[in-house]
Design an enzyme around this catalytic site. Structure first.
Site, PDB file in Angstrom:
ATOM      1  N   ARG A  50      -2.153  55.633   1.339  1.00  0.00           N
ATOM      2  CA  ARG A  50      -2.240  57.070   1.570  1.00  0.00           C
ATOM      3  C   ARG A  50      -1.313  57.488   2.714  1.00  0.00           C
ATOM      4  NH1 ARG A  50      -8.698  57.443   2.186  1.00  0.00           N
ATOM      5  NH2 ARG A  50      -8.302  55.355   3.005  1.00  0.00           N
ATOM      6  N   LYS A 110      -6.321  56.500   8.338  1.00  0.00           N
ATOM      7  CA  LYS A 110      -7.297  55.509   8.787  1.00  0.00           C
ATOM      8  C   LYS A 110      -7.245  55.313  10.298  1.00  0.00           C
ATOM      9  CE  LYS A 110      -9.846  53.569   6.834  1.00  0.00           C
ATOM     10  NZ  LYS A 110     -11.248  54.016   6.624  1.00  0.00           N
ATOM     11  N   TYR A 144      -9.542  59.670  10.378  1.00  0.00           N
ATOM     12  CA  TYR A 144     -10.829  58.993  10.258  1.00  0.00           C
ATOM     13  C   TYR A 144     -10.905  57.946  11.371  1.00  0.00           C
ATOM     14  CZ  TYR A 144     -11.625  60.939   5.567  1.00  0.00           C
ATOM     15  OH  TYR A 144     -11.835  61.775   4.519  1.00  0.00           O
ATOM     16  N   HIS A 153     -14.453  56.363  12.381  1.00  0.00           N
ATOM     17  CA  HIS A 153     -15.578  55.471  12.073  1.00  0.00           C
ATOM     18  C   HIS A 153     -15.869  54.538  13.251  1.00  0.00           C
ATOM     19  CE1 HIS A 153     -15.770  56.860   7.947  1.00  0.00           C
ATOM     20  NE2 HIS A 153     -14.487  56.612   7.795  1.00  0.00           N
ATOM     21  N   GLU A 178     -14.520  62.435   9.975  1.00  0.00           N
ATOM     22  CA  GLU A 178     -15.840  62.227   9.363  1.00  0.00           C
ATOM     23  C   GLU A 178     -16.981  62.894  10.115  1.00  0.00           C
ATOM     24  OE1 GLU A 178     -15.366  58.692  12.147  1.00  0.00           O
ATOM     25  OE2 GLU A 178     -14.067  59.818  10.772  1.00  0.00           O
ATOM     26  N   ILE A 218     -22.842  62.862  -1.386  1.00  0.00           N
ATOM     27  CA  ILE A 218     -21.617  63.021  -2.166  1.00  0.00           C
ATOM     28  C   ILE A 218     -21.220  61.717  -2.843  1.00  0.00           C
ATOM     29  CG2 ILE A 218     -19.187  63.649  -2.087  1.00  0.00           C
ATOM     30  CD1 ILE A 218     -21.059  65.993  -1.611  1.00  0.00           C
ATOM     31  N   VAL A 219     -21.246  60.606  -2.095  1.00  0.00           N
ATOM     32  CA  VAL A 219     -20.887  59.310  -2.678  1.00  0.00           C
ATOM     33  C   VAL A 219     -21.836  58.954  -3.810  1.00  0.00           C
ATOM     34  CG1 VAL A 219     -20.772  56.826  -2.265  1.00  0.00           C
ATOM     35  CG2 VAL A 219     -19.788  58.402  -0.596  1.00  0.00           C
ATOM     36  N   ASP A 238     -33.240  58.316  -2.866  1.00  0.00           N
ATOM     37  CA  ASP A 238     -32.988  59.076  -1.645  1.00  0.00           C
ATOM     38  C   ASP A 238     -34.326  59.413  -1.010  1.00  0.00           C
ATOM     39  OD1 ASP A 238     -30.252  60.674  -0.633  1.00  0.00           O
ATOM     40  OD2 ASP A 238     -32.108  61.565   0.093  1.00  0.00           O
ATOM     41  N   SER A 245     -36.848  56.902  -1.880  1.00  0.00           N
ATOM     42  CA  SER A 245     -36.345  55.685  -1.236  1.00  0.00           C
ATOM     43  C   SER A 245     -37.290  55.218  -0.134  1.00  0.00           C
ATOM     44  CB  SER A 245     -34.956  55.959  -0.638  1.00  0.00           C
ATOM     45  OG  SER A 245     -34.444  54.812  -0.020  1.00  0.00           O
ATOM     46  N   ALA A 264     -20.710  52.275   2.210  1.00  0.00           N
ATOM     47  CA  ALA A 264     -21.017  52.546   3.613  1.00  0.00           C
ATOM     48  C   ALA A 264     -20.452  51.485   4.555  1.00  0.00           C
ATOM     49  CB  ALA A 264     -22.534  52.649   3.799  1.00  0.00           C
ATOM     50  N   ASP A 320     -17.662  51.044   5.903  1.00  0.00           N
ATOM     51  CA  ASP A 320     -16.856  51.502   7.031  1.00  0.00           C
ATOM     52  C   ASP A 320     -17.706  52.039   8.175  1.00  0.00           C
ATOM     53  OD1 ASP A 320     -17.634  53.855   5.821  1.00  0.00           O
ATOM     54  OD2 ASP A 320     -15.615  54.547   5.346  1.00  0.00           O
ATOM     55  N   ALA A 379     -13.171  48.589   2.869  1.00  0.00           N
ATOM     56  CA  ALA A 379     -13.488  49.745   3.710  1.00  0.00           C
ATOM     57  C   ALA A 379     -12.582  50.942   3.462  1.00  0.00           C
ATOM     58  CB  ALA A 379     -13.421  49.340   5.182  1.00  0.00           C
ATOM     59  N   ASN A 380     -11.499  50.754   2.754  1.00  0.00           N
ATOM     60  CA  ASN A 380     -10.614  51.882   2.444  1.00  0.00           C
ATOM     61  C   ASN A 380     -10.386  51.965   0.928  1.00  0.00           C
ATOM     62  OD1 ASN A 380      -9.066  49.473   2.615  1.00  0.00           O
ATOM     63  ND2 ASN A 380      -7.174  50.617   2.877  1.00  0.00           N
TER      64      ASN A 380
END
Length: 367
Positions: free
Chosen positions: A15, A74, A93, A95, A117, A177-178, A197, A219, A267, A269, A298-299
């Site tokens: 990217r 990143k 990002y 993280h 993020e 969203i994921v 959830d 969950s 998750a 990252d 992670a990416n």
């Protein structure tokens, strides 16, 4: 303002932080943009396209990092730590809750670090994380289906099955969203999908908007253990804003799964929500624990850079322009949600969840 766009150097990261269209908008606003040579190649944007809109192509990373503001995709890797300095504004990002060494380096360098993020919209959503969450969620199912194949040590299952043969059981932990993106694709491939959830209203909403072989389950540790044991593919899709992900799937749960099952922890990252997960790369994406294939890249969106770069730039560009036009403090003062993106400032750690993760001093950013 002088804005730098360095080439991403994380493993198989293709990217680029800005498209030629985005660069043109900055230049139209009176700013200068330095793009490192070949930074856009992986996303199919040529140096010539950047030059055509007025950017200056620079030969080295040091040249691009020498700008007043650096826009990346990143978080900086170790080879880039030396570029961090007190008069630099870094927008990318970060993280940090999963990156103690980077966190300490950013604090020590005094760099102003604004994380995509943790920027929030007025409704509390995460507008700069959302596009990559959509990509990663959709990719999680593609990846999972691939690694369920026998040549990749999977169970040898077709995700959707065929007439007379049941499809795979897909468990998605997290309905954000994921998770929604993952469930949408899995249902489209005719898998049997369970989405979990803690937010019952969210589960009710998902029942209304998602169609197919869908089950929604509240969950908790008991329900997760039961669902994971019967899963062929588990997708970790848990997010706590700016903080480390909780370990919801334990080693014991992984051990209960059938050999050749697959886990994809989006998750990762943020530390991952699966106890047995560790960060992997596109070059070496999987490993096996207790017979279960683990994917921890992670990416993930870096594997589809054309789509990802366009989606990310669509979201980040208005914020980049505001930072360049107003400067960091004025831009943050005008938008409290934007100010929540501030993670490090003048040698201080300014995001509470990151400070808590590493037991480090914390000083809120005040505009």
């Amino acid at each position: 303002m002088l804005v730098g766009v360095p080439k991403e150097i994380k493993d198989n990261e293709y990217r680029v932080a800005m498209t030629p269209a985005g660069v043109k908008q900055l230049i139209d606003n009176g700013h200068e943009v330095l793009v490192q040579q070949s930074a856009g190649d992986g996303s199919r944007f040529t140096d010539g396209q950047y030059v055509a809109v007025g950017a200056k192509i620079v030969p080295t990373a040091a040249d691009a990092w020498g700008a007043e503001m650096v826009v990346k995709v990143k978080e900086p890797v170790a080879a880039e730590y030396g570029f961090l300095r007190s008069d630099l504004l870094l927008f990318t990002y970060l993280h940090l809750a999963a990156e103690e060494a980077l966190t300490k380096c950013m604090v020590e360098s005094g760099v102003t670090g604004v994380a995509y993020e943790t920027v929030e919209a007025r409704d509390g959503s995460l507008p700069l994380l959302t596009p990559m969450s959509e990509v990663a969620g959709r990719m999680a199912i593609q990846v999972g289906a691939h690694y369920l194949e026998t040549p990749h040590f999977g169970r040898g299952m077709l995700l959707g099955g065929v007439a007379g043969v049941p499809g795979a059981n897909v468990v998605v932990i997290g309905g954000g969203i994921v998770g929604t993106s993952a469930a949408y694709i899995a249902l489209g491939m005719d898998a049997n999908v369970t989405i979990m959830d803690t937010n019952l209203d969210r589960l009710r909403f998902l029942e209304h908007v998602l169609h197919g072989r869908l089950t929604t389950i509240a969950s908790n540790s008991y329900n997760i253990a039961e669902a994971v044991q019967n899963a062929d593919l588990v997708v970790g899709a848990v997010l706590i804003k700016g903080a480390r992900a909780p370990k919801l799937v334990t080693r014991e749960m992984i051990s209960s799964m059938r050999d050749g099952s697959v886990v994809v922890d989006v998750a990762v990252d943020q530390g991952g929500c699966i106890e047995t997960i560790k960060v992997t790369t596109h070059s070496n994406p999987t490993y096996i624990v207790d017979g279960v294939v683990h994917y921890g890249v992670a990416n993930m969106p870096g594997a589809v850079p054309r789509t990802s770069t366009l989606a990310l730039s669509n979201a980040t560009l208005p914020y980049v322009v505001r930072l360049a036009n107003k400067g960091v403090d004025a831009a943050m003062a005008a938008d409290p949600g934007f100010a929540k993106g501030m993670n490090t400032y003048q040698g201080n750690l300014t995001y509470g969840a990151v400070a808590e993760a590493f037991d480090m001093p914390f000083m809120p950013y005040v505009v």
